[in-house]
Design a protein around this motif. Structure first.
Motif: not given
Length: 377
Positions: A168-173
Motif C-alpha cells: 500500500t502507499r500508506c497505512t494507518t493503525l
C-alpha cells in the motif's frame, strides 16, 4: 462512505450494516466532529427504503441489478456510484472491505480515498484456502488491483499492518469500534449456582472459524465429563460441505453436551447472550481484528482464544483474556477446565483498555486520518 447493507431485503425495512461500520457511524454522528457524512449503498432492486434514519447522516441507496455486481466486476455499482458522487462532490471517499463492491468502486473514482481492510483475502487464503475457488480467486484479484490505488489504508491491528506492508502507499493503525450499546448497557450481575458451563462462539460458520473442530475436540476433552452448553452465533450456509458437517455435529446426541445455533441476534440479544454465558471461546485460524473478542472483553467476559492474527493486539490490557498457542486444542480445553473449577470473580477492565474501542474515540482517530489525507492532497 461506501458500505454494504447486509439486511434481509425480503423482510427488513431498517438498514443493517455490519457491526464495525455501524459502530463507526455511531461515533462519527455523535462525536461533534465537523463532518457531513453520506453513506452510499448499492442494493438489489426492490430493497425497501429504510425508515427512522438519523438526521445527521445522509443515506443513499442505489438499486443495482444482480448483473451489475461481481459478474461484471461491479460495473453497475461503479456507474451508479459515480453518477451520484458527481452530484455530491465529496471531499473524500471512505470504502469498507476488500471483497465487496465498495473497494473496487472507490479505487476507480478520481477522488481522495481511504480504505478500511476488514480482512485481507490473499493473507487469509494462505492460511485457509477460500472456497469455492473461482469466486474467491476473482475477489482476490480485485483486491490486488484496488488496494494499491488508495492513498491510505486503515489497518485494524498491528498484524494487519505488517501483512500489508509494501503493498500500500500508506497505512494507518486504527482498531475497530465496539457498538455503543455494549458500553452503555449495565452489566448483568453474575449469579453463582449449579448450572452447566455455558460457552459461546461467535462468527459465521465456515472452515476458517473452525466451529466443527471445536465441537469434535470438545467431545474428546476433559470437559466432556461435565454438563456443558455450547452456543454458536453466526450465519450458516447449509449448501456448503462445511455447513452440512456442522449440521450433522449439532444433531448428534451427547450425554453431557448441549449444542445450540443462533443465526442472528440484534445488539440487545447479543449483550444478553454474552452476559448469560460463562466465557467466549474463539478458535479461528487467523483474524484481522476479531470484533467478537473485543465485544466480549468490553462486557468483562472471560475469553479463551487462539493466539493468532490480530487477537493479541485486540486483547492487550484486558485481564479476562487467556490466549492459547494456535491449534493447541488440548491446552485450550485444559485451560477452560481449570478456570471453570474456580471461576474467580470477573474483574472490570482497566479504563484505558475499555475506552480504547469507544465509538467516539475511534471516530476522532478517523477524523485525524481524513484530515491528514486531505492535507496531502
Amino acid at each position: 462512505m461506501l458500505v454494504e447493507d447486509v439486511r434481509n431485503t425480503s423482510t427488513d425495512t431498517a438498514s443493517r450494516f455490519a457491526s464495525a461500520p455501524l459502530a463507526l457511524l455511531q461515533g462519527l454522528s455523535t462525536a461533534g466532529l465537523p463532518l457531513e457524512i453520506h453513506v452510499v449503498c448499492c442494493v438489489r432492486p426492490g430493497t425497501p427504503i429504510p425508515r427512522n434514519l438519523p438526521a445527521n447522516i445522509h443515506y443513499h441507496f442505489l438499486p443495482v441489478p444482480k448483473v451489475g455486481f461481481l459478474r461484471t466486476l461491479h460495473l453497475g455499482c461503479f456507474l451508479s456510484t459515480r453518477r451520484l458522487l458527481l452530484c455530491l462532490q465529496p471531499d473524500l471517499i471512505h470504502a469498507h472491505g476488500t471483497e465487496a463492491w465498495c473497494a473496487i468502486v472507490g479505487a476507480l473514482l478520481p477522488l481522495p480515498k481511504i480504505l478500511t481492510v476488514h480482512g485481507y483475502l490473499n493473507g487469509i487464503n494462505r492460511v485457509a484456502p477460500l472456497r469455492p475457488w473461482p469466486h474467491w480467486a476473482l475477489q482476490r484479484l480485485l483486491e490486488k488491483i484496488s488496494i494499491p490505488k488508495y492513498e491510505s489504508v486503515i489497518c485494524l491491528s498491528d498484524f494487519m499492518e505488517a501483512s500489508l506492508r509494501g503493498k500500500t502507499r500508506c497505512t494507518t493503525l486504527i482498531p475497530n469500534a465496539v457498538r455503543q450499546e455494549l458500553f452503555s448497557t449495565p452489566l448483568t450481575p453474575y449469579v453463582p449456582g449449579p448450572k452447566p458451563l455455558r460457552l459461546v462462539n461467535i462468527g459465521s460458520v465456515y472452515h476458517l472459524k473452525q466451529q466443527c473442530e471445536l465441537v469434535e475436540s470438545l467431545i474428546r476433552s476433559p470437559l466432556a465429563q461435565y454438563p456443558v452448553e455450547c452456543v454458536f452465533l453466526g450465519c450458516l450456509d447449509t449448501t456448503t460441505q462445511y455447513g452440512q458437517r456442522f449440521i450433522r455435529l449439532m444433531s448428534l446426541n451427547h450425554s453431557n453436551l448441549t449444542l445450540k445455533h443462533i443465526e442472528y441476534l440484534p445488539v440487545d440479544g447479543l449483550i444478553k447472550l454474552l452476559d448469560n454465558s460463562d466465557c467466549l471461546v474463539h478458535v479461528s485460524k487467523t483474524e484481522s481484528f476479531c470484533l467478537a473478542v473485543a465485544e466480549a472483553l468490553v462486557r468483562s467476559k472471560k475469553v479463551f482464544a487462539f493466539k493468532t492474527g490480530g487477537i493479541p493486539f485486540v486483547s492487550q490490557g484486558f485481564p479476562t483474556a487467556t490466549l492459547i498457542p494456535n491449534e493447541n486444542w488440548e491446552e485450550l480445553w485444559l485451560a477452560v477446565e481449570s478456570w471453570a473449577k474456580v471461576k474467580p470473580p470477573v474483574p472490570t477492565p482497566k479504563d484505558s483498555a475499555d475506552n480504547r474501542y469507544l465509538p467516539k474515540t475511534i471516530a476522532e482517530q478517523h477524523f485525524s486520518a481524513y484530515a491528514k489525507l486531505l492535507s496531502l492532497n
